[in-house]
Design a protein around this motif. Sequence first.
Motif, PDB file in Angstrom:
ATOM      1  N   ASN A 249       0.839  -1.200   0.000  1.00  0.00           N
ATOM      2  CA  ASN A 249       0.000   0.000   0.000  1.00  0.00           C
ATOM      3  C   ASN A 249       0.871   1.246   0.000  1.00  0.00           C
ATOM      4  N   ASN A 250       0.283   2.367  -0.376  1.00  0.00           N
ATOM      5  CA  ASN A 250       0.994   3.649  -0.400  1.00  0.00           C
ATOM      6  C   ASN A 250       2.354   3.500  -1.091  1.00  0.00           C
ATOM      7  N   LEU A 251       2.327   2.939  -2.278  1.00  0.00           N
ATOM      8  CA  LEU A 251       3.565   2.669  -3.005  1.00  0.00           C
ATOM      9  C   LEU A 251       4.267   3.951  -3.408  1.00  0.00           C
ATOM     10  N   LYS A 252       5.594   3.901  -3.388  1.00  0.00           N
ATOM     11  CA  LYS A 252       6.436   5.037  -3.732  1.00  0.00           C
ATOM     12  C   LYS A 252       7.309   4.671  -4.926  1.00  0.00           C
ATOM     13  N   PRO A 253       7.782   5.664  -5.675  1.00  0.00           N
ATOM     14  CA  PRO A 253       8.667   5.355  -6.817  1.00  0.00           C
ATOM     15  C   PRO A 253       9.871   4.518  -6.414  1.00  0.00           C
ATOM     16  N   GLU A 254      10.380   4.714  -5.211  1.00  0.00           N
ATOM     17  CA  GLU A 254      11.547   3.940  -4.762  1.00  0.00           C
ATOM     18  C   GLU A 254      11.216   2.481  -4.455  1.00  0.00           C
ATOM     19  N   ASP A 255       9.936   2.111  -4.521  1.00  0.00           N
ATOM     20  CA  ASP A 255       9.557   0.701  -4.390  1.00  0.00           C
ATOM     21  C   ASP A 255       9.659  -0.040  -5.715  1.00  0.00           C
ATOM     22  N   THR A 256       9.945   0.667  -6.785  1.00  0.00           N
ATOM     23  CA  THR A 256      10.098   0.042  -8.094  1.00  0.00           C
ATOM     24  C   THR A 256      11.225  -0.983  -8.050  1.00  0.00           C
ATOM     25  N   ALA A 257      10.887  -2.235  -8.382  1.00  0.00           N
ATOM     26  CA  ALA A 257      11.866  -3.319  -8.289  1.00  0.00           C
ATOM     27  C   ALA A 257      11.254  -4.610  -8.814  1.00  0.00           C
ATOM     28  N   LEU A 258      12.123  -5.599  -8.972  1.00  0.00           N
ATOM     29  CA  LEU A 258      11.690  -6.971  -9.224  1.00  0.00           C
ATOM     30  C   LEU A 258      11.462  -7.605  -7.858  1.00  0.00           C
ATOM     31  N   TYR A 259      10.261  -8.066  -7.606  1.00  0.00           N
ATOM     32  CA  TYR A 259       9.919  -8.662  -6.311  1.00  0.00           C
ATOM     33  C   TYR A 259      10.023 -10.179  -6.424  1.00  0.00           C
ATOM     34  N   ILE A 260      10.821 -10.746  -5.541  1.00  0.00           N
ATOM     35  CA  ILE A 260      11.192 -12.152  -5.613  1.00  0.00           C
ATOM     36  C   ILE A 260      10.844 -12.842  -4.305  1.00  0.00           C
ATOM     37  N   CYS A 261      10.192 -14.007  -4.379  1.00  0.00           N
ATOM     38  CA  CYS A 261       9.971 -14.759  -3.144  1.00  0.00           C
ATOM     39  C   CYS A 261      11.097 -15.770  -2.977  1.00  0.00           C
ATOM     40  N   ALA A 262      11.406 -16.057  -1.733  1.00  0.00           N
ATOM     41  CA  ALA A 262      12.541 -16.916  -1.428  1.00  0.00           C
ATOM     42  C   ALA A 262      12.229 -17.818  -0.246  1.00  0.00           C
ATOM     43  N   ARG A 263      12.737 -19.031  -0.313  1.00  0.00           N
ATOM     44  CA  ARG A 263      12.587 -19.954   0.808  1.00  0.00           C
ATOM     45  C   ARG A 263      13.776 -19.790   1.744  1.00  0.00           C
ATOM     46  N   VAL A 264      13.502 -19.636   3.029  1.00  0.00           N
ATOM     47  CA  VAL A 264      14.556 -19.431   4.016  1.00  0.00           C
ATOM     48  C   VAL A 264      15.254 -20.755   4.317  1.00  0.00           C
ATOM     49  N   ARG A 265      16.592 -20.707   4.290  1.00  0.00           N
ATOM     50  CA  ARG A 265      17.389 -21.874   4.658  1.00  0.00           C
ATOM     51  C   ARG A 265      17.859 -21.778   6.099  1.00  0.00           C
ATOM     52  N   ALA A 266      18.226 -20.568   6.515  1.00  0.00           N
ATOM     53  CA  ALA A 266      18.736 -20.381   7.868  1.00  0.00           C
ATOM     54  C   ALA A 266      18.361 -18.986   8.360  1.00  0.00           C
ATOM     55  N   ARG A 267      18.108 -18.878   9.645  1.00  0.00           N
ATOM     56  CA  ARG A 267      17.756 -17.605  10.276  1.00  0.00           C
ATOM     57  C   ARG A 267      18.868 -17.202  11.217  1.00  0.00           C
ATOM     58  N   TYR A 268      19.417 -15.985  11.025  1.00  0.00           N
ATOM     59  CA  TYR A 268      20.488 -15.493  11.888  1.00  0.00           C
ATOM     60  C   TYR A 268      19.976 -14.450  12.881  1.00  0.00           C
ATOM     61  N   SER A 269      18.919 -13.742  12.501  1.00  0.00           N
ATOM     62  CA  SER A 269      18.265 -12.780  13.388  1.00  0.00           C
ATOM     63  C   SER A 269      16.895 -12.500  12.781  1.00  0.00           C
ATOM     64  N   ASP A 270      16.115 -11.631  13.418  1.00  0.00           N
ATOM     65  CA  ASP A 270      14.782 -11.315  12.902  1.00  0.00           C
ATOM     66  C   ASP A 270      14.833 -10.721  11.502  1.00  0.00           C
ATOM     67  N   THR A 271      15.956 -10.111  11.132  1.00  0.00           N
ATOM     68  CA  THR A 271      16.042  -9.423   9.844  1.00  0.00           C
ATOM     69  C   THR A 271      17.174  -9.938   8.965  1.00  0.00           C
TER      70      THR A 271
END
Length: 123
Positions: free
Chosen positions: A84-106
């Motif tokens: 929502n409330n998209l901005k020009p800087e959100d322009t990108a190729l959006y890719i989904c990915a499967r997580v292999r390992a988690r090192y922190s929340d981000t």
Amino acid sequence: QVQLVESGGGLVQPGGSLRVSCAASGFTFSSAYMSWVRQAPGKGLEWVSVIDFGGTSTYYADSVKGRFTISRDNARNTLYLQMNNLKPEDTALYICARVRARYSDTNYEYDSYGEGTQVTVSS
């Protein structure tokens, strides 16, 4: 084999909304953390959001917090990103990915990526 197929991208005006989807197959979707990442023209991959197995825990990059919502439907093996409330800087190729390992929340490591769906925010 693992397949991730994104859809729903397009051209939207600043301030507009869009929902992109990722259809997953070839693995037990409900057993995987999943993420959205994006790649703007001429830039590297940027982590956007992650969701846990059941959809109860989600985290977002500061750049999209409060505007984007990640969700999943484990019965349909599908991952979503409501933008929502998209901005020009959100322009990108959006890719989904499967997580292999988690090192922190981000901070995550991935083992599978889709080919992406293009989102362009422009008037």
